[in-house]
Every structure is written in structure tokens, then in C-alpha cells.
Design a protein around this motif. Sequence first.
Motif, PDB file in Angstrom:
ATOM      1  N   ALA A 102       0.833  -1.203   0.000  1.00  0.00           N
ATOM      2  CA  ALA A 102       0.000   0.000   0.000  1.00  0.00           C
ATOM      3  C   ALA A 102       0.867   1.251   0.000  1.00  0.00           C
ATOM      4  CB  ALA A 102      -0.928  -0.005   1.211  1.00  0.00           C
ATOM      5  N   VAL A 103       1.931   1.235   0.810  1.00  0.00           N
ATOM      6  CA  VAL A 103       2.862   2.371   0.850  1.00  0.00           C
ATOM      7  C   VAL A 103       3.515   2.555  -0.517  1.00  0.00           C
ATOM      8  CG1 VAL A 103       5.033   3.204   1.827  1.00  0.00           C
ATOM      9  CG2 VAL A 103       3.305   2.193   3.322  1.00  0.00           C
ATOM     10  N   GLN A 104       3.923   1.458  -1.147  1.00  0.00           N
ATOM     11  CA  GLN A 104       4.543   1.552  -2.469  1.00  0.00           C
ATOM     12  C   GLN A 104       3.587   2.167  -3.484  1.00  0.00           C
ATOM     13  OE1 GLN A 104       4.967  -1.980  -4.897  1.00  0.00           O
ATOM     14  NE2 GLN A 104       7.063  -1.429  -5.468  1.00  0.00           N
ATOM     15  N   TRP A 109       1.642   5.341  -7.646  1.00  0.00           N
ATOM     16  CA  TRP A 109       0.455   4.574  -8.031  1.00  0.00           C
ATOM     17  C   TRP A 109       0.672   3.817  -9.337  1.00  0.00           C
ATOM     18  CZ3 TRP A 109      -3.582   2.235  -6.374  1.00  0.00           C
ATOM     19  CH2 TRP A 109      -4.616   1.892  -7.232  1.00  0.00           C
ATOM     20  N   ASN A 110       1.561   4.309 -10.188  1.00  0.00           N
ATOM     21  CA  ASN A 110       1.806   3.655 -11.466  1.00  0.00           C
ATOM     22  C   ASN A 110       2.378   2.252 -11.311  1.00  0.00           C
ATOM     23  OD1 ASN A 110       0.896   5.717 -13.201  1.00  0.00           O
ATOM     24  ND2 ASN A 110       2.806   6.847 -12.938  1.00  0.00           N
ATOM     25  N   GLN A 111       2.934   1.961 -10.128  1.00  0.00           N
ATOM     26  CA  GLN A 111       3.450   0.616  -9.889  1.00  0.00           C
ATOM     27  C   GLN A 111       2.350  -0.429  -9.998  1.00  0.00           C
ATOM     28  OE1 GLN A 111       6.530  -0.523  -9.482  1.00  0.00           O
ATOM     29  NE2 GLN A 111       7.452   1.509  -9.644  1.00  0.00           N
ATOM     30  N   PHE A 112       1.124  -0.021  -9.716  1.00  0.00           N
ATOM     31  CA  PHE A 112      -0.009  -0.943  -9.793  1.00  0.00           C
ATOM     32  C   PHE A 112      -0.387  -1.242 -11.237  1.00  0.00           C
ATOM     33  CE2 PHE A 112      -4.566  -2.109  -9.319  1.00  0.00           C
ATOM     34  CZ  PHE A 112      -4.399  -3.154  -8.422  1.00  0.00           C
ATOM     35  N   LEU A 113       0.095  -0.407 -12.145  1.00  0.00           N
ATOM     36  CA  LEU A 113      -0.221  -0.582 -13.566  1.00  0.00           C
ATOM     37  C   LEU A 113       0.956  -1.148 -14.339  1.00  0.00           C
ATOM     38  CD1 LEU A 113      -2.021   2.855 -14.079  1.00  0.00           C
ATOM     39  CD2 LEU A 113      -3.059   0.656 -13.481  1.00  0.00           C
ATOM     40  N   ARG A 114       1.997  -1.583 -13.596  1.00  0.00           N
ATOM     41  CA  ARG A 114       3.200  -2.120 -14.228  1.00  0.00           C
ATOM     42  C   ARG A 114       3.444  -3.546 -13.762  1.00  0.00           C
ATOM     43  NH1 ARG A 114       6.926   3.056 -12.545  1.00  0.00           N
ATOM     44  NH2 ARG A 114       5.980   4.613 -13.933  1.00  0.00           N
ATOM     45  N   PHE A 115       4.439  -4.165 -14.381  1.00  0.00           N
ATOM     46  CA  PHE A 115       4.895  -5.484 -13.949  1.00  0.00           C
ATOM     47  C   PHE A 115       5.768  -5.276 -12.713  1.00  0.00           C
ATOM     48  CE2 PHE A 115       7.345  -9.447 -14.356  1.00  0.00           C
ATOM     49  CZ  PHE A 115       6.293 -10.331 -14.489  1.00  0.00           C
ATOM     50  N   ASN A 116       5.198  -5.531 -11.546  1.00  0.00           N
ATOM     51  CA  ASN A 116       5.815  -5.152 -10.275  1.00  0.00           C
ATOM     52  C   ASN A 116       6.621  -6.316  -9.715  1.00  0.00           C
ATOM     53  OD1 ASN A 116       6.380  -4.312  -7.633  1.00  0.00           O
ATOM     54  ND2 ASN A 116       4.509  -3.106  -7.524  1.00  0.00           N
ATOM     55  N   LEU A 117       7.946  -6.303  -9.948  1.00  0.00           N
ATOM     56  CA  LEU A 117       8.799  -7.396  -9.495  1.00  0.00           C
ATOM     57  C   LEU A 117       8.914  -7.454  -7.979  1.00  0.00           C
ATOM     58  CD1 LEU A 117      11.704  -7.418 -12.095  1.00  0.00           C
ATOM     59  CD2 LEU A 117      10.100  -9.271 -11.612  1.00  0.00           C
ATOM     60  N   PHE A 118       8.916  -6.295  -7.323  1.00  0.00           N
ATOM     61  CA  PHE A 118       8.980  -6.283  -5.862  1.00  0.00           C
ATOM     62  C   PHE A 118       7.754  -6.979  -5.279  1.00  0.00           C
ATOM     63  CE2 PHE A 118       7.682  -4.252  -1.867  1.00  0.00           C
ATOM     64  CZ  PHE A 118       8.767  -4.599  -1.059  1.00  0.00           C
ATOM     65  N   GLU A 119       6.597  -6.675  -5.818  1.00  0.00           N
ATOM     66  CA  GLU A 119       5.353  -7.286  -5.363  1.00  0.00           C
ATOM     67  C   GLU A 119       5.374  -8.796  -5.580  1.00  0.00           C
ATOM     68  OE1 GLU A 119       0.851  -6.084  -6.324  1.00  0.00           O
ATOM     69  OE2 GLU A 119       1.912  -7.043  -7.999  1.00  0.00           O
ATOM     70  N   ILE A 120       5.827  -9.221  -6.762  1.00  0.00           N
ATOM     71  CA  ILE A 120       5.900 -10.644  -7.077  1.00  0.00           C
ATOM     72  C   ILE A 120       6.823 -11.367  -6.105  1.00  0.00           C
ATOM     73  CG2 ILE A 120       6.695 -12.329  -8.786  1.00  0.00           C
ATOM     74  CD1 ILE A 120       5.785 -10.355 -10.953  1.00  0.00           C
ATOM     75  N   THR A 121       8.004 -10.795  -5.868  1.00  0.00           N
ATOM     76  CA  THR A 121       8.986 -11.425  -4.991  1.00  0.00           C
ATOM     77  C   THR A 121       8.480 -11.505  -3.558  1.00  0.00           C
ATOM     78  OG1 THR A 121      10.776 -10.560  -6.393  1.00  0.00           O
ATOM     79  CG2 THR A 121      11.381 -11.349  -4.190  1.00  0.00           C
ATOM     80  N   LEU A 122       7.943 -10.400  -3.057  1.00  0.00           N
ATOM     81  CA  LEU A 122       7.456 -10.359  -1.673  1.00  0.00           C
ATOM     82  C   LEU A 122       6.335 -11.361  -1.438  1.00  0.00           C
ATOM     83  CD1 LEU A 122       7.311  -9.035   1.151  1.00  0.00           C
ATOM     84  CD2 LEU A 122       5.731  -7.347   0.161  1.00  0.00           C
ATOM     85  N   THR A 123       5.326 -11.333  -2.276  1.00  0.00           N
ATOM     86  CA  THR A 123       4.163 -12.203  -2.067  1.00  0.00           C
ATOM     87  C   THR A 123       4.507 -13.675  -2.290  1.00  0.00           C
ATOM     88  OG1 THR A 123       3.435 -11.849  -4.357  1.00  0.00           O
ATOM     89  CG2 THR A 123       2.526 -10.390  -2.676  1.00  0.00           C
ATOM     90  N   SER A 124       5.325 -13.951  -3.298  1.00  0.00           N
ATOM     91  CA  SER A 124       5.686 -15.342  -3.593  1.00  0.00           C
ATOM     92  C   SER A 124       6.508 -15.947  -2.464  1.00  0.00           C
ATOM     93  CB  SER A 124       6.464 -15.424  -4.905  1.00  0.00           C
ATOM     94  OG  SER A 124       5.672 -15.022  -5.993  1.00  0.00           O
TER      95      SER A 124
END
Length: 209
Positions: A102-104, A109-124
Motif C-alpha cells: 500500500a505504501v509503495q 500509483w503507477n506501480q499498480f499498472l506495471r509489472f511489479n517485481l517487488f510485489e511478485i517477490t514479496l508475495t511469492s
Amino acid sequence: MFDFFIYLGYFVLTIDLILYTYSFFRKKKANVFFVSYLAFSFVMQFSMEVMYHLRMNNLFLVNIFIIGQMILLGLFYKSIFNLKRQKNFVLISIVVALLILAVQFIIDWNQFLRFNLFEITLTSLLVVIFALIHFYNMLTESKEYYYISIAVVFYLLTSTVLFLIGNLTHNLSKEFKFLSWQLNSILLVMYYGFILYDWKKNLSKDVAN
């Protein structure tokens, strides 16, 4: 060949959803959170495919899917853990991860419209940790959802590595990047295949009863 594995993955996912849904509603055997995860995956995969063919940007759906996957698989593992501290760990981890993301998104906000590698790594990695805890528990408990957990660990780790390599080598040829997506589509078929095998080993006998 690339399209073949993509649609084969969709087909196996559909079979998984039908069988696990049947086991849940008719036999009360399948885990509700795992069935919800399969239904969520089916809807998201279908939506992303439709948007792709309509030539629309579907990356925001990818991000929704990744976050939803973490939540539903996290709740799945929480539901099969017996120790309260393990259940609390899952809930706290999910909440912290959501706050970080949420902070990211608030910062950019554009991170939500991109291929977010940080999000993928963290959640996985979080989901992999939950699965590894389940493996530890199975040393002294029944091997429930054993093949599902193998699939989760193997697929999420390898797919994350592929995405990271693909991003770090963005200056390489398009053929190399396309190869990473091909490998991921094959891994996805294997992932859904392991889920199907777990149903066959543990739930299929209930269908005949």
C-alpha cells in the motif's frame, strides 16, 4: 507451441476447479480457501486472456491476481495449521505485506499498472514460507495437501526467478525473454498438474462413495 502450453494450463486449471468444487460442495472434503483460490485464479486468468485479445493493458489484473493469490493461499495454510502462533504468523505476515505494498502504491500509483517485481517477490516468498512451515508440520502430522505444497514451493520459486532474470536481462534479445515466458507457461501446467494429482491421491476416492 507457446499458445499450446498456455491453453493447456487453462484446461488443467478448469479441471482442478471442477473437481475441487465438487469435493467441497458434494463431499465437504476440499478446503474452502483452496477452492476459492482456484475459482479466483480461473476468473483472473480468463479476464487477463480476454483483455489480451482485446489489446488492452491487463497488468493491473496481474497485480490483483498476485496479491489475491498471497491472501487466499495464506488463508489456506492458516486454516490447516494447528498451532496458534503459526496462524498468527500468517495473518501478521499478510497484513504487513499489504501495508508495504500500500505504501509503495501510495508513493507511486503507477506501480499498480506495471509489472511489479517487488510485489511478485514479496508475495511469492511469503507463500513459500507458509508452505515450508506446512512441510515442517508434516514431519509429525499427516501429509495433507502434500503435493499441493510441493507445487506451490516449486512453481513460485522458479517463476519468480524467471521473472527476475527476464527483468535483469531486458537488454538481451526478444527471443531470450520470450523463452522465459515459455518456460513459465510449462511450469504453470506442471503446477496445476500437481494440484490435480493431489486431488486424485486424496479426494478422488470420495467421489465413488
